[in-house]
Design a protein around this motif. Sequence first.
Motif, mmCIF file in Angstrom:
data_model
loop_
_atom_site.group_PDB
_atom_site.id
_atom_site.type_symbol
_atom_site.label_atom_id
_atom_site.label_comp_id
_atom_site.label_asym_id
_atom_site.label_seq_id
_atom_site.Cartn_x
_atom_site.Cartn_y
_atom_site.Cartn_z
ATOM 1 N N LYS A 95 -45.989 -48.661 17.665
ATOM 2 C CA LYS A 95 -45.989 -49.407 16.404
ATOM 3 C C LYS A 95 -44.878 -50.451 16.446
ATOM 4 N N PRO A 96 -45.200 -51.700 16.141
ATOM 5 C CA PRO A 96 -44.181 -52.753 16.246
ATOM 6 C C PRO A 96 -43.137 -52.635 15.129
ATOM 7 N N SER A 97 -41.932 -53.117 15.446
ATOM 8 C CA SER A 97 -40.881 -53.074 14.423
ATOM 9 C C SER A 97 -41.087 -54.202 13.407
ATOM 10 N N GLY A 98 -41.619 -55.321 13.865
ATOM 11 C CA GLY A 98 -41.863 -56.435 12.944
ATOM 12 C C GLY A 98 -43.357 -56.703 12.803
ATOM 13 N N THR A 99 -43.678 -57.982 12.681
ATOM 14 C CA THR A 99 -45.100 -58.361 12.551
ATOM 15 C C THR A 99 -45.638 -58.804 13.914
ATOM 16 N N ALA A 113 -97.843 -47.210 12.952
ATOM 17 C CA ALA A 113 -97.401 -48.611 13.025
ATOM 18 C C ALA A 113 -96.386 -48.794 14.155
ATOM 19 N N VAL A 114 -96.125 -50.060 14.465
ATOM 20 C CA VAL A 114 -95.282 -50.370 15.633
ATOM 21 C C VAL A 114 -93.827 -50.010 15.358
ATOM 22 N N ARG A 115 -93.210 -49.373 16.343
ATOM 23 C CA ARG A 115 -91.795 -49.001 16.221
ATOM 24 C C ARG A 115 -90.918 -50.251 16.170
ATOM 25 N N PRO A 116 -89.851 -50.227 15.396
ATOM 26 C CA PRO A 116 -88.889 -51.338 15.452
ATOM 27 C C PRO A 116 -87.928 -51.137 16.632
ATOM 28 N N TRP A 117 -86.969 -52.013 16.757
ATOM 29 C CA TRP A 117 -85.924 -51.803 17.766
ATOM 30 C C TRP A 117 -84.581 -51.649 17.064
ATOM 31 N N ARG A 118 -83.636 -51.138 17.800
ATOM 32 C CA ARG A 118 -82.285 -51.003 17.230
ATOM 33 C C ARG A 118 -81.282 -51.612 18.209
ATOM 34 N N THR A 119 -80.208 -52.086 17.647
ATOM 35 C CA THR A 119 -79.161 -52.645 18.501
ATOM 36 C C THR A 119 -77.810 -52.575 17.802
ATOM 37 N N VAL A 120 -76.786 -52.373 18.601
ATOM 38 C CA VAL A 120 -75.429 -52.582 18.087
ATOM 39 C C VAL A 120 -75.172 -54.059 18.347
ATOM 40 N N ASN A 121 -75.378 -54.881 17.349
ATOM 41 C CA ASN A 121 -75.278 -56.325 17.635
ATOM 42 C C ASN A 121 -73.845 -56.793 17.790
ATOM 43 N N VAL A 122 -72.897 -56.074 17.246
ATOM 44 C CA VAL A 122 -71.494 -56.415 17.511
ATOM 45 C C VAL A 122 -70.716 -55.130 17.789
ATOM 46 N N ALA A 123 -70.130 -55.063 18.961
ATOM 47 C CA ALA A 123 -69.229 -53.959 19.298
ATOM 48 C C ALA A 123 -67.835 -54.567 19.466
ATOM 49 N N THR A 124 -66.816 -53.793 19.107
ATOM 50 C CA THR A 124 -65.454 -54.337 19.145
ATOM 51 C C THR A 124 -64.657 -53.648 20.250
ATOM 52 N N ALA A 125 -63.950 -54.453 21.022
ATOM 53 C CA ALA A 125 -63.210 -53.925 22.175
ATOM 54 C C ALA A 125 -61.831 -54.564 22.234
ATOM 55 N N MET A 126 -60.920 -53.929 22.967
ATOM 56 C CA MET A 126 -59.595 -54.537 23.152
ATOM 57 C C MET A 126 -59.281 -54.644 24.643
ATOM 58 N N ARG A 127 -58.575 -55.689 24.976
ATOM 59 C CA ARG A 127 -58.226 -55.921 26.383
ATOM 60 C C ARG A 127 -57.328 -54.798 26.893
ATOM 61 N N GLY A 128 -57.437 -54.524 28.167
ATOM 62 C CA GLY A 128 -56.682 -53.422 28.745
ATOM 63 C C GLY A 128 -55.271 -53.790 29.164
ATOM 64 N N ASP A 129 -54.937 -55.074 29.148
ATOM 65 C CA ASP A 129 -53.625 -55.477 29.672
ATOM 66 C C ASP A 129 -52.644 -55.875 28.559
ATOM 67 N N LEU A 130 -52.890 -55.383 27.357
ATOM 68 C CA LEU A 130 -52.016 -55.777 26.247
ATOM 69 C C LEU A 130 -50.696 -55.004 26.280
ATOM 70 N N THR A 131 -49.673 -55.587 25.685
ATOM 71 C CA THR A 131 -48.399 -54.883 25.552
ATOM 72 C C THR A 131 -48.597 -53.732 24.545
ATOM 73 N N PRO A 132 -47.771 -52.690 24.606
ATOM 74 C CA PRO A 132 -47.987 -51.529 23.732
ATOM 75 C C PRO A 132 -48.069 -51.882 22.248
ATOM 76 N N ASP A 133 -47.245 -52.823 21.778
ATOM 77 C CA ASP A 133 -47.326 -53.142 20.347
ATOM 78 C C ASP A 133 -48.614 -53.892 20.020
ATOM 79 N N LYS A 134 -49.061 -54.699 20.964
ATOM 80 C CA LYS A 134 -50.346 -55.387 20.732
ATOM 81 C C LYS A 134 -51.489 -54.389 20.798
#
Lengths: 479, 318
Positions: free
Chosen positions: A62-66, A360-381
Amino acid sequence: MGTQKPQTRGIDSQGLITRRTVLRASILGAGAITAAPLLAACGSDSGNDTGNSPRTAPSLVKPSGTVTLTLWTWAWPEEPLATELKNAFEQAVPEVKLEVKKFPFPDYETGLRTAVPNGTSGDVLHLQTGSMIRQYTQFLSPLEDLAKQAYGADWETQFLDGSVKEIRDSVAKGDPLVAMPQQSSIGGVLWVNRAVLAKAGGTVPTSHEHFVEISKELRSQNLVAATWGAKDNWPNTDYLVQFASQFKPGIIAAAEAGEASFTDDAVVAGLNYLKRTLTDQLWNAAPFATPAFPDAYDLFFNGKAATAAIGTWGTAALFATPNRLTDWAACLWPKLPDAPQDDWMGQSVSGIPQASSPSAVRPWRTVNVATAMRGDLTPDKQWAAWKFIEWSCGEAGQKAGSATYTPARKGIRPDGLNAEWQKIYDWHNELGKGAERREFAFIETRKAIESAIAAVCVNNADPKAELQRVDAAAKRARA
Amino acid sequence: MTVRESAEAPTAVTAAGAPPRATPRPKRRRPSPGWLYVAPALAVFAVFVAYPIVETIRSSFYDFDGVSPIRDWVGLDNYTEMLGGLDPYFWKAVTNTLLWTVVTVPVQLALGLGFAVLLDGALRGKVVYRAVFFLPAVLSSAVIAFAWGWVFNPDEGVATRVIRAVGGTGQGWLADPGTAIWAAFGVSAWRYSGLFMLFYLAAIQMIPRDLYESATIDGASWWQRVRRITVPQLRPMTVLLTLFGVIGAFREFEVVYILTRGGPAHATDLLSIQIFDQAFDLSRPGYAAAIATALLVLTAVCAVVLLRLMSWANRSVQ
């Protein structure tokens, strides 16, 4: 007789370059310049000839500031909702200042390709499931343990059925979960404009033949029964996934995984039916010259078409004009001729006065937006990035965003639906239990299917021969 | 052997036995100032053109996705796939690219020449006509593609309405593989004819007027003057414009991509579109590099042929 100075090739007696040399160089240069821009795009790569860099588990501090966190996305709402959503997050997590960089989708894909490997992309990324997540898995942080800590051991069941699995299926076997479902949709459901449909009897199509009759009637009034923007390709694979599934559920996904063949009779039948819809003129004129957005969907939005394949992903369109909530309804594509009976819907009913046809015809499903974070971030980021994901995919964030997108969490509906549309919305999500997977694990497979559909529908090519090519492409992709 | 013989030659003695007179040492040649002048341009060329080409050719021997740092050496596999029929759309794209060149360049030349000849005469409002014909050349590709997309729109397009007005059924110009490429040819011809007209107009101004005066005195008609004087005198410009046209045809991308995206069913696929699709849609920059190399070879062959043609055209006019 004067002495002649020995001349260098291409240099004249005054030591100047000859016109011929300049001309020759210009022409060769022009030739090279022709190819250079095209070549440059594919010649450069940011990598060297080394292997993957190891991915470390997130270590949050957890960062000390912002901390300023950057989100890269193509799926952020327009103003004023954009600022409202940003403010909602910053109020929930005051240690983080959020900066959002929004791209048009094609630019986003291109931007990610160079920025992610170079570590210059946003700290948090919105991704599509399937090939996009697979492509960047090695650069992303594993999230499974964080999700368990934040939402509890049963966290997976808090999201719409199949959502988390779809993300898991997007990565290679053995790779960790690297993204969380933020937006999830049920698509391929026919949304109906009651006023237009009323001009052809007012009842939703209950069989293919009925659909053809409706279309004939509407065409005589210069209206359209259904819209298809086949130029954009993505609706084409959506339809094939749906239609093929009526003959054998899950066949396309199985074929992509190598557990079945694309030349399976079910896929051939689905493709043949898609072609038949063209022959029977169910659509707007010349779908293969019509982009889905804006042209094809505008026909529906502007009251010139009775139906359009939409689904929960189009919920925001309901709010664009006040009367849509009462004008629009929803149903499923009727049973396909020759398809086996399949009571996959159980007791689910459509949201419109008439029930959709059985099987009747089956619809489709999708996760149209998935959220991820980069693996090389500093601990506070990393802490800040996870806080954003936790909030976005948690109840508060999902509710805050539901005005513009379809939440991936169960039980959260967009605000502003009337009673009928609340029912229809829930019905969509119920249908998700029988829906087909929309996304492809490999872009090569998708492109090959797109080519096969176009060849069969436009060039009258042999479906089996075209689908053999898809098999070959899928095999190469898996290899 | 040859080297040794030539090396020994200066030490040979004369027939009289006297040592040969020392030949004057050749003056050290100073570097040509011409090369110094072009050095900055050459440096830019090396960095922004030569290096990408070399790197592209190198990349064509690898398989990689442009994201992962892993690059697998695959030797000639990309070329085998491309040329050996494993890629069903490569030869279609080659055919379309060549067809594009063969069809659009002559049409652009003919229209450009026609407009230039007509607008060189005493025509009222010719400045306006020149501006109108030239305008498409300065418009951006995206604007042109969107504008023509509306013209060919199967529901509301002008072209569709015209056909309906004369009793035909509305036609999806861009939806039919038989018509889509011709529609795109038309857009290209429309776009560049005005530019070619401008070049031709400039070249026509350079033709000595006395040639026309003599021909007129000899009783030559307008058409005979055009055929016997204007067209032959414009030969070098025609070859130059052919070169520009061919290069433009090989580079054609934006308009076709926005109009048809290479479809329907690859009917308007060009090599440039294939390169883009492979590199950016399919994430196969190595294979895209192989196609780009093929395009480079095709361009180089055309450039050499046109270079020869240009020499001939210059000689024939002199």
